[in-house]
Design a protein around this motif. Sequence first.
Motif, PDB file in Angstrom:
ATOM      1  N   GLU A 242       0.954  -1.063   0.010  1.00 10.95           N
ATOM      2  CA  GLU A 242      -0.299  -0.012   0.029  1.00 10.95           C
ATOM      3  C   GLU A 242       1.106   1.295  -0.073  1.00 10.95           C
ATOM      4  O   GLU A 242       0.499   2.225  -0.572  1.00 10.95           O
ATOM      5  CB  GLU A 242      -0.999   0.182   1.129  1.00 10.95           C
ATOM      6  CG  GLU A 242      -2.168   0.751   0.868  1.00 10.95           C
ATOM      7  CD  GLU A 242      -3.020   0.943   2.245  1.00 10.95           C
ATOM      8  OE1 GLU A 242      -3.146   0.160   3.100  1.00 10.95           O
ATOM      9  OE2 GLU A 242      -3.338   2.159   2.272  1.00 10.95           O
ATOM     10  N   ALA A 243       2.114   1.246   0.787  1.00 15.74           N
ATOM     11  CA  ALA A 243       2.883   2.529   0.955  1.00 15.74           C
ATOM     12  C   ALA A 243       3.539   2.844  -0.509  1.00 15.74           C
ATOM     13  O   ALA A 243       3.932   3.734  -0.784  1.00 15.74           O
ATOM     14  CB  ALA A 243       3.635   2.410   1.964  1.00 15.74           C
ATOM     15  N   MET A 244       3.719   1.413  -1.348  1.00 16.09           N
ATOM     16  CA  MET A 244       4.550   1.768  -2.375  1.00 16.09           C
ATOM     17  C   MET A 244       3.699   2.150  -3.484  1.00 16.09           C
ATOM     18  O   MET A 244       4.339   2.566  -4.700  1.00 16.09           O
ATOM     19  CB  MET A 244       5.395   0.380  -2.761  1.00 16.09           C
ATOM     20  CG  MET A 244       6.361   0.120  -1.809  1.00 16.09           C
ATOM     21  SD  MET A 244       7.778   1.344  -1.874  1.00 16.09           S
ATOM     22  CE  MET A 244       9.240   0.443  -1.218  1.00 16.09           C
ATOM     23  N   LYS A 245       2.597   2.243  -3.339  1.00 20.28           N
ATOM     24  CA  LYS A 245       1.664   2.854  -4.657  1.00 20.28           C
ATOM     25  C   LYS A 245       1.946   3.918  -4.873  1.00 20.28           C
ATOM     26  O   LYS A 245       1.993   4.943  -3.957  1.00 20.28           O
ATOM     27  CB  LYS A 245       0.286   2.531  -4.251  1.00 20.28           C
ATOM     28  CG  LYS A 245      -0.461   1.175  -4.333  1.00 20.28           C
ATOM     29  CD  LYS A 245      -1.953   1.465  -4.319  1.00 20.28           C
ATOM     30  CE  LYS A 245      -2.507   0.239  -3.232  1.00 20.28           C
ATOM     31  NZ  LYS A 245      -3.854   0.366  -3.080  1.00 20.28           N
ATOM     32  N   THR A 246       1.890   4.357  -6.239  1.00 19.78           N
ATOM     33  CA  THR A 246       2.011   5.575  -6.586  1.00 19.78           C
ATOM     34  C   THR A 246       1.155   6.114  -7.572  1.00 19.78           C
ATOM     35  O   THR A 246       0.299   5.262  -8.054  1.00 19.78           O
ATOM     36  CB  THR A 246       3.521   6.007  -7.430  1.00 19.78           C
ATOM     37  OG1 THR A 246       3.504   4.855  -8.228  1.00 19.78           O
ATOM     38  CG2 THR A 246       4.528   6.125  -6.419  1.00 19.78           C
ATOM     39  N   ALA A 247       0.984   7.236  -7.917  1.00 16.25           N
ATOM     40  CA  ALA A 247      -0.275   7.601  -8.749  1.00 16.25           C
ATOM     41  C   ALA A 247       0.021   7.492 -10.105  1.00 16.25           C
ATOM     42  O   ALA A 247      -0.850   7.208 -10.679  1.00 16.25           O
ATOM     43  CB  ALA A 247      -0.241   9.377  -8.463  1.00 16.25           C
TER      44      ALA A 247
ATOM     45  N   THR B  43      14.999   4.443  -7.931  1.00 16.13           N
ATOM     46  CA  THR B  43      14.508   3.618  -6.465  1.00 16.13           C
ATOM     47  C   THR B  43      13.144   4.040  -5.983  1.00 16.13           C
ATOM     48  O   THR B  43      13.049   5.086  -5.978  1.00 16.13           O
ATOM     49  CB  THR B  43      15.716   3.829  -5.750  1.00 16.13           C
ATOM     50  OG1 THR B  43      16.097   5.111  -5.722  1.00 16.13           O
ATOM     51  CG2 THR B  43      16.874   2.910  -5.625  1.00 16.13           C
ATOM     52  N   LYS B  44      12.262   3.106  -5.705  1.00 23.11           N
ATOM     53  CA  LYS B  44      11.148   3.362  -5.153  1.00 23.11           C
ATOM     54  C   LYS B  44      11.203   3.475  -3.583  1.00 23.11           C
ATOM     55  O   LYS B  44      11.712   2.593  -3.094  1.00 23.11           O
ATOM     56  CB  LYS B  44       9.943   2.395  -5.488  1.00 23.11           C
ATOM     57  CG  LYS B  44       9.498   2.715  -6.750  1.00 23.11           C
ATOM     58  CD  LYS B  44       8.519   1.551  -7.316  1.00 23.11           C
ATOM     59  CE  LYS B  44       7.020   1.565  -7.073  1.00 23.11           C
ATOM     60  NZ  LYS B  44       6.149   0.716  -7.525  1.00 23.11           N
ATOM     61  N   LEU B  45      10.850   4.647  -2.955  1.00 25.01           N
ATOM     62  CA  LEU B  45      10.639   4.703  -1.738  1.00 25.01           C
ATOM     63  C   LEU B  45       9.219   4.703  -1.194  1.00 25.01           C
ATOM     64  O   LEU B  45       8.349   5.291  -1.884  1.00 25.01           O
ATOM     65  CB  LEU B  45      11.490   5.947  -1.231  1.00 25.01           C
ATOM     66  CG  LEU B  45      12.910   6.218  -1.255  1.00 25.01           C
ATOM     67  CD1 LEU B  45      13.315   7.440  -1.326  1.00 25.01           C
ATOM     68  CD2 LEU B  45      13.528   5.265  -0.237  1.00 25.01           C
TER      69      LEU B  45
END
Lengths: 314, 302
Positions: A242-247, B43-45
Amino acid sequence: MMKIKTPKKGRVKRELDKRAPKLVETGKKTLILQGTKTSGTLNCVLSEIYHLKKGGAVRFTRKNDNIRPFESGGETSLEFFSLKTDCSIFVYGSHSKKRPNNLVIGRMYDHHVYDLVEVGVENFKSIESFTYDKKIAPRVGSKPFIAFIGEGFENVDELKHLKEVLLDLLRGEVVENINLAGLDRAYICTAISSNKVYLTHCALRLKKSGTVVPRMELVEVGPSMDLVVRRHRLPNEGLRKEAMKTAKDQPKKKVKNVSSDAIQGTIGKIYIPDQKVGEMALPNKAKGVKRERREAKNKEANEHASKKQKEESE
Amino acid sequence: DELVKECLQEGTKLVQAVADNLFNLPSTEDVDGPLVKLPPPTTKLPREKHLPKPKPPTKWEEFAKKKGIKNRKKDKVVWDEQTGTWKRRFGYDRVNDDKDIPIIEAKMTDEPGEDPFAKRQDDKKKRVEKQEKNRLQNLKQAAKLGALPSHVQLAATALPITGTQAPPKKVTKDELGNVAGMAATSTASGGKFDRKLPEEKPAKKQGKHRKFLPVVEGSGIGSREKEQTENVLNKLISKHSHEILNVDKAVTMYNVKKEKKGRNRKNQEGRSSSTSNKLKPKKQLHKKGAKKGPGSSKKGKA
């Protein structure tokens, strides 16, 4: 019975809007606080981290007895502070015989604890112990170069986690454009062994070279310390997803009949259906134009005429 | 420290590589220096807060979409036919204000005895209330989906009926006994004529707690207030100070002081005595004068 509460002052509304969740996020604010007992070195470490992150950090100086990040009940105070100060990373320092010079770096998601890394600080050298030319000192808030050296950061689980957390901590503000003249600091993290990391902060000196790219020179400026990874807690899988979801993950819906051209820009296609001229309704229905009325009038006129004729004839 | 040097070397290499890529990006000239647009991050944060949920459409918005009603831009000022000027659409001195209507013609549907102006105001109030209710419903719907706007909070004004009641306050026996007495003191006659329950005990401190003297001047009770104030004034200004001055006490104080002076003189024989001698008698004279000053002057007057 519910009442709608809205802020009466514009300033309050602006502050609330700043704290609201955004589609694209700017940097996280850091909360620096202490536990029951801290040593002298730990105090120095905390104050120097605060100086490095001056723009977006909050420092609490009192001791907090009831914070135990790795225990299930000891996080409520941290979550409360995070909610009140709008901070999503915290650095908690404590000192005990079992864990000397302990730093717990943690992150929050929606003001609840997301993940934690516990490190011990050894061989700490403060800013004052380094001598350098004051002109090249990095300015507050400048974007840093962050370099990770060593295969440990790829292989070892704990070091991978530490790398992510350090990136988040040292990143600063998230920007799209960068002014190349304002690059003046670099953080170097070297994996010495499978659980030890040497972190140092250097100023950059750009020297003239033949090409557009200047030659970099690193001068050790800021604090340097050895971090020994003690414990860490990874986030739950569901929370992590859930936290890694981006728009940007949601594919942009393709707009139909719109195309873009290099020369003309955005072009749209409009399809016009055939006009049926005879069946269209006129917008301004003037009194005299209405057919029925016209016909009725004609009828009346005819009747009048016929009546007159009748009278005349009679 | 060799380790440190190695680290710095490796670091320099890495930083140089990144800088190479950075400086080769297309740049625009700015005041302070070249501005470069950064490529999207690799890198994804993790985020710090959840993704904002889109606001659900309000009831009017749904209706408008269904009917195809478009929003029309309205001007801030509207031409007023009556006065022939441009007036605001809303606010102070607006176009169709309720209070500007001088005459309302009666219709066949109107009831006699009903104030049409008041009716208009009531209608407006009802419309406003309805609008507020609808707004609340829209916000509740949004809150249910978790998409409440950040500056709005929904607060409960009344507790639900099923909630726990606060425990009743426990009153002590003495307090309970004194309650009637406390209420009685607030009456003008001090609770003397209050109807009492058959077994009620009389109040502890009966009657009025203060006695106010009549303000009207006269003889007997009327002059008592005058006497009171006179006593207070006399004490302040010390009219009969010879009565106030405690002669015995004054004498003993004077004697004690004299003895002290004598002792000090003996000690200071060796030291500078001339200056001290000069100072001391002056001091004494001053003090004597201060004591007998007011008394002597008042004596003259009286």
